[in-house]
Design a protein around this motif. Structure first.
Motif, short mmCIF file in Angstrom:
data_model
loop_
_atom_site.label_atom_id
_atom_site.label_comp_id
_atom_site.label_asym_id
_atom_site.label_seq_id
_atom_site.Cartn_x
_atom_site.Cartn_y
_atom_site.Cartn_z
N VAL A 1 0.84 -1.19 0.00
CA VAL A 1 0.00 0.00 0.00
C VAL A 1 0.88 1.25 0.00
CG1 VAL A 1 -0.18 0.12 2.53
CG2 VAL A 1 -2.00 1.07 1.13
N ILE A 2 0.42 2.27 -0.72
CA ILE A 2 1.09 3.57 -0.75
C ILE A 2 0.21 4.55 0.01
CG2 ILE A 2 1.99 5.42 -2.22
CD1 ILE A 2 2.11 3.36 -4.51
N ILE A 3 0.75 5.13 1.09
CA ILE A 3 -0.07 6.04 1.88
C ILE A 3 0.68 7.34 2.15
CG2 ILE A 3 -1.22 4.07 2.97
CD1 ILE A 3 0.18 4.81 5.57
N GLY A 4 -0.08 8.34 2.54
CA GLY A 4 0.47 9.66 2.84
C GLY A 4 -0.64 10.68 2.75
N LYS A 5 -0.36 11.91 3.12
CA LYS A 5 -1.38 12.95 3.04
C LYS A 5 -1.59 13.35 1.57
CE LYS A 5 1.78 16.88 3.78
NZ LYS A 5 2.22 17.90 4.74
N PRO A 6 -2.59 14.15 1.26
CA PRO A 6 -2.84 14.53 -0.13
C PRO A 6 -1.67 15.29 -0.76
CG PRO A 6 -4.76 15.01 1.23
CD PRO A 6 -3.64 14.65 2.17
N ASN A 7 -1.51 15.06 -2.06
CA ASN A 7 -0.58 15.83 -2.89
C ASN A 7 0.89 15.65 -2.52
OD1 ASN A 7 -0.56 17.41 -5.20
ND2 ASN A 7 -0.24 19.31 -4.04
N VAL A 8 1.25 14.48 -1.99
CA VAL A 8 2.67 14.22 -1.70
C VAL A 8 3.34 13.40 -2.81
CG1 VAL A 8 2.43 14.36 0.80
CG2 VAL A 8 2.12 12.14 -0.35
N GLY A 9 2.53 12.91 -3.79
CA GLY A 9 3.10 12.17 -4.91
C GLY A 9 2.81 10.68 -4.89
N LYS A 10 1.77 10.26 -4.19
CA LYS A 10 1.46 8.83 -4.10
C LYS A 10 1.11 8.24 -5.47
CE LYS A 10 -1.86 9.28 -1.13
NZ LYS A 10 -1.85 10.77 -1.14
N SER A 11 0.20 8.91 -6.18
CA SER A 11 -0.23 8.39 -7.48
C SER A 11 0.90 8.45 -8.50
CB SER A 11 -1.43 9.19 -7.99
OG SER A 11 -2.54 9.02 -7.13
N SER A 12 1.74 9.48 -8.40
CA SER A 12 2.89 9.57 -9.30
C SER A 12 3.87 8.44 -9.02
CB SER A 12 3.60 10.92 -9.13
OG SER A 12 2.76 11.99 -9.55
N LEU A 13 4.02 8.07 -7.75
CA LEU A 13 4.89 6.93 -7.40
C LEU A 13 4.33 5.64 -8.00
CD1 LEU A 13 7.23 5.61 -5.86
CD2 LEU A 13 5.72 5.48 -3.87
N GLU B 220 -8.24 0.24 5.94
CA GLU B 220 -8.47 -1.19 5.72
C GLU B 220 -7.34 -1.80 4.89
OE1 GLU B 220 -12.24 -1.19 3.84
OE2 GLU B 220 -13.40 -1.05 5.70
N LYS B 221 -6.96 -1.12 3.82
CA LYS B 221 -5.91 -1.64 2.95
C LYS B 221 -4.56 -1.66 3.66
CE LYS B 221 -8.25 -2.62 -0.71
NZ LYS B 221 -8.34 -4.03 -1.20
N THR B 222 -4.31 -0.68 4.50
CA THR B 222 -3.05 -0.65 5.24
C THR B 222 -2.99 -1.79 6.24
OG1 THR B 222 -2.98 1.77 5.02
CG2 THR B 222 -1.53 0.79 6.66
N SER B 223 -4.12 -2.13 6.83
CA SER B 223 -4.14 -3.23 7.80
C SER B 223 -3.89 -4.58 7.14
CB SER B 223 -5.49 -3.26 8.54
OG SER B 223 -6.53 -3.63 7.67
N GLU B 224 -4.14 -4.68 5.82
CA GLU B 224 -3.93 -5.94 5.08
C GLU B 224 -2.55 -6.02 4.45
OE1 GLU B 224 -7.01 -5.75 2.20
OE2 GLU B 224 -8.64 -5.96 3.66
N ALA B 225 -1.83 -4.91 4.41
CA ALA B 225 -0.58 -4.84 3.65
C ALA B 225 0.58 -5.49 4.39
CB ALA B 225 -0.24 -3.39 3.35
N GLU B 226 1.50 -6.04 3.62
CA GLU B 226 2.76 -6.55 4.15
C GLU B 226 3.92 -5.62 3.84
OE1 GLU B 226 3.46 -10.66 3.18
OE2 GLU B 226 1.32 -11.12 3.29
N LEU B 227 3.69 -4.68 2.94
CA LEU B 227 4.68 -3.64 2.64
C LEU B 227 3.94 -2.32 2.56
CD1 LEU B 227 7.49 -2.61 1.78
CD2 LEU B 227 6.85 -3.15 -0.59
N VAL B 228 4.39 -1.35 3.36
CA VAL B 228 3.79 -0.02 3.36
C VAL B 228 4.83 0.98 2.87
CG1 VAL B 228 2.66 1.77 4.73
CG2 VAL B 228 2.32 -0.63 5.31
N LEU B 229 4.49 1.69 1.80
CA LEU B 229 5.34 2.75 1.28
C LEU B 229 4.74 4.08 1.74
CD1 LEU B 229 5.87 1.40 -2.38
CD2 LEU B 229 7.33 1.05 -0.37
#
Length: 466
Positions: free
Chosen positions: A226-238, A297-306
Motif C-alpha cells: 500500500v502507498i499512503i500519505g497525506k494529499p498531494n505528496v506524490g502517491k499516485s505519481s509513485l 483497511e488496505k493498510t491493515s492488510e498490507a505486508e509492505l507499506v510505502l
C-alpha cells in the motif's frame, strides 16, 4: 471428479485462434475418439502408433464431416495423465470447437472438471502434489522469474529435495527403533553424537527451506502493498513510476485520488500487489471519509507499506496521522519504507525528524517522482527485502504457497523438539517419537499423506481442460 470415466474438455483458451485442442483421457479414450475422428489413411484410429500425429476428418455428432485436423494418441502410461489419451487439434473457431467437443460427449465422454486431467496425473503417480501445483504456477505466472521457478518445481526440484529430507528422517527413525527392538543384535547402534549431528543437519535444512517461502511467495503470489500519505505528496505519481505507465490520475489538486487504485508491478521478479490510497487528512465530505476508511483497511492488510512524505513542506498533523497508521501496520508485522519525495526542491525537514515518527521503518529514501531519482534505489531495496539474491530460480527448491510452508514448518517444529529432547538428556527413543511426527508432517507437503479435502481445493483452482 468423474472417477474411471473417459473425460473430455477443450484444453486451449476460449475464443478464435489458429487451432483448438480437445483432450480426451481414460480407459477406452482411443475407441471413443475413433467414433468421430476418421484418419485419411483409411486405417482406424485404434491402429495409430503411440505418440504419432494422424491426419483425418472430424465428424459431428450426426456423422457429418465438420473439419479436418490432427489426432495424437498417447497410450498408458506414456501420457500426461498416465491413462490412454487422445488430443484432437481442429481449427480454432468458437462454434467449431464447441461442436467437436459435443461430438466427444455424444461418443461417450463425460465433461472434465477443473484440473481433472492434472488430478488424474497426480493420482496415477505421474506428478507429485508440488509438481501439480507448479503447473498452475506456470499458467498463472506474471513474470519471467515466476515462470522459471514454477518450471523448476514442475521438473521435481522441490519434490526431490523433500524426498531427500523424508528419506533422512526415515533412516534415522528406523535406526533408533531397530536398536530399541533388537538391542542384542547390534542393528545400527548409532552413536548418540551421530544421531544428534544428523538431527541438527535436518533442522538447518528445514530452516533454509522455510526461509525460501518469503521469496517464493513474493515471486509467485505477490506482496500486498500500500502507498499512503497525506494529499498531494506524490502517491499516485509513485504508482505510475513503479508501473512504468500512467495508471492513476495526477493533478496538483489535493484529494484527486478519493478511492483505492490497485495494480500489480513486477520489481525484478518480485510482484507487488500495489494499492494507491486516498490522501490522509480530515475528511471534507462523505466520499473522502469513505476513502479514508478504505485506506485504513488496505493498510491493515498490507505486508509492505510505502509511506510518502513531501520533504519540501514541514511535517504537519496529517503527516503524523499517516505515520501513526504506518506504525500500526509495522506492529502487525508489515515492512515499512519511508519515501521522502520532491527531493529536487529545498528540504523543509531532515531525515531524522521523520525517522523519529516511524522508528521501525526499514529505510528512508529520498526520491523524486518528477525526475525519477531514487526510484531505482527503491526497486533495489524491494528486491533485497523480498528477493532471493543470487539464487537461480531455474534449479532452486523454493516453497511457493502457504500449504507447503505450513507442512514444512510443522516438520521443522518436530525436528527441533527432537533436538531439544536430546539436549535435555532423554534417550533416543523419545526423540524418535518427534521424528515420526516430523516425517508425517513432511509427507503432507508432497501429497503422500495430504487430506482429500486439501487435494480437492488445490485442483479446484485449475481451469477446465488442464
Amino acid at each position: 471428479m468423474t472417477e474411471n470415466k473417459v473425460i473430455a474438455a477443450v484444453s486451449t483458451p476460449p475464443g478464435r485462434g489458429g487451432i483448438a485442442v480437445i483432450r480426451i483421457s481414460g480407459e477406452g479414450a482411443v475407441e471413443i475418439a475413433s467414433k468421430f475422428f476418421v484418419p485419411r489413411s483409411g486405417a482406424p484410429l485404434t491402429a495409430a502408433h503411440d505418440r504419432r500425429a494422424v491426419y483425418g476428418e472430424i465428424l459431428s455428432a450426426a456423422g457429418e464431416m465438420i473439419d479436418t485436423g490432427i489426432a495424437t494418441v498417447f497410450y498408458s502410461p506414456h501420457s500426461y495423465t498416465g491413462e490412454d489419451t487422445v488430443e484432437i487439434s481442429c481449427h480454432g473457431g468458437v462454434a467449431l470447437t464447441r461442436e467437436v467437443l459435443a461430438s466427444a460427449f455424444a461418443a461417450g465422454c463425460a465433461p472434465a472438471g477443473p484440473g481433472e486431467f492434472t488430478r488424474r496425473a497426480f493420482v496415477n503417480g505421474k506428478l507429485s502434489l508440488t509438481e501439480a501445483e507448479a503447473v498452475i504456477g506456470l499458467i498463472d505466472a506474471e513474470s519471467g522469474e515466476a515462470i522459471r521457478l514454477s518450471a523448476a518445481q514442475a521438473r521435481g526440484v522441490l519434490s526431490g529435495r523433500l524426498k531427500k529430507l523424508t528419506d533422512e528422517i526415515t533412516s534415522l527413525t528406523a535406526s533408533i527403533y531397530a536398536y530399541i527392538d533388537y538391542p542384542d543384535e547390534d542393528m545400527t547402534d548409532m552413536p548418540q553424537s551421530e544421531l544428534y549431528g544428523r538431527i541438527c543437519g535436518l533442522q538447518d535444512e528445514l530452516k533454509t527451506l522455510c526461509g525460501s517461502y518469503r521469496t517464493g511467495r513474493a515471486i509467485c503470489e505477490g506482496i500486498p502493498s500500500v502507498i499512503i500519505g497525506k494529499p498531494n505528496v506524490g502517491k499516485s505519481s509513485l504508482l505510475n513510476c513503479l508501473l512504468g505507465r500512467d495508471r492513476a490520475i495526477v493533478t496538483d489538486i489535493p484529494g484527486t485520488t478519493r478511492d483505492t487504485v490497485e495494480e500489480t508491478a513486477s520489481i525484478d521478479g518480485v510482484l507487488l500487489r500495489l494499492c494507491d490510497t486516498a490522501g490522509i487528512r480530515e475528511p471534507k465530505d462523505e466520499v473522502e471519509r469513505l476513502g479514508t476508511v478504505r485506506t485504513g483497511e488496505k493498510t491493515s492488510e498490507a505486508e509492505l507499506v510505502l509511506g510518502v512524505f513531501d520533504i519540501s513542506r514541514p511535517i504537519d498533523g496529517d503527516d503524523e496521522k499517516a505515520a501513526a497508521l504506518i506504525n500500526e501496520a509495522v506492529s502487525r508485522g508489515a515492512e515499512a519504507v519511508i519515501l521522502l519525495n520532491k527531493s529536487e526542491l529545498a528540504e523543509a525537514f531532515d531525515e531524522e525528524s521523520i525517522k523519529k515518527l516511524i522508528p521501525e521503518a526499514k529505510a528512508a529514501l529520498r526520491i523524486s517522482v518528477h525526475d525519477g531519482s531514487g526510484i531505482d534505489a527503491l526497486r533495489g531495496l524491494i528486491r533485497d527485502m523480498f528477493g532471493a539474491g543470487d539464487i537461480s530460480y531455474s534449479d532452486a527448491a523454493v516453497l511457493t504457497n502457504a500449504r507447503q510452508y505450513a507442512a514444512v514448518s510443522k516438520a521443522l517444529g518436530f525436528v527441533s523438539s527432537a533436538r531439544e529432547t536430546l539436549d535435555a538428556g532423554f534417550t533416543a527413543d523419545v526423540a524418535g517419537t518427534d521424528l515420526e511426527a516430523a516425517l508425517s508432517a513432511l509427507e503432507e507437503t508432497d501429497g503422500r499423506a495430504v487430506a482429500e479435502s486439501i487435494v480437492g481445493e488445490i485442483f479446484s483452482r485449475f481451469c477446465v481442460g488442464k
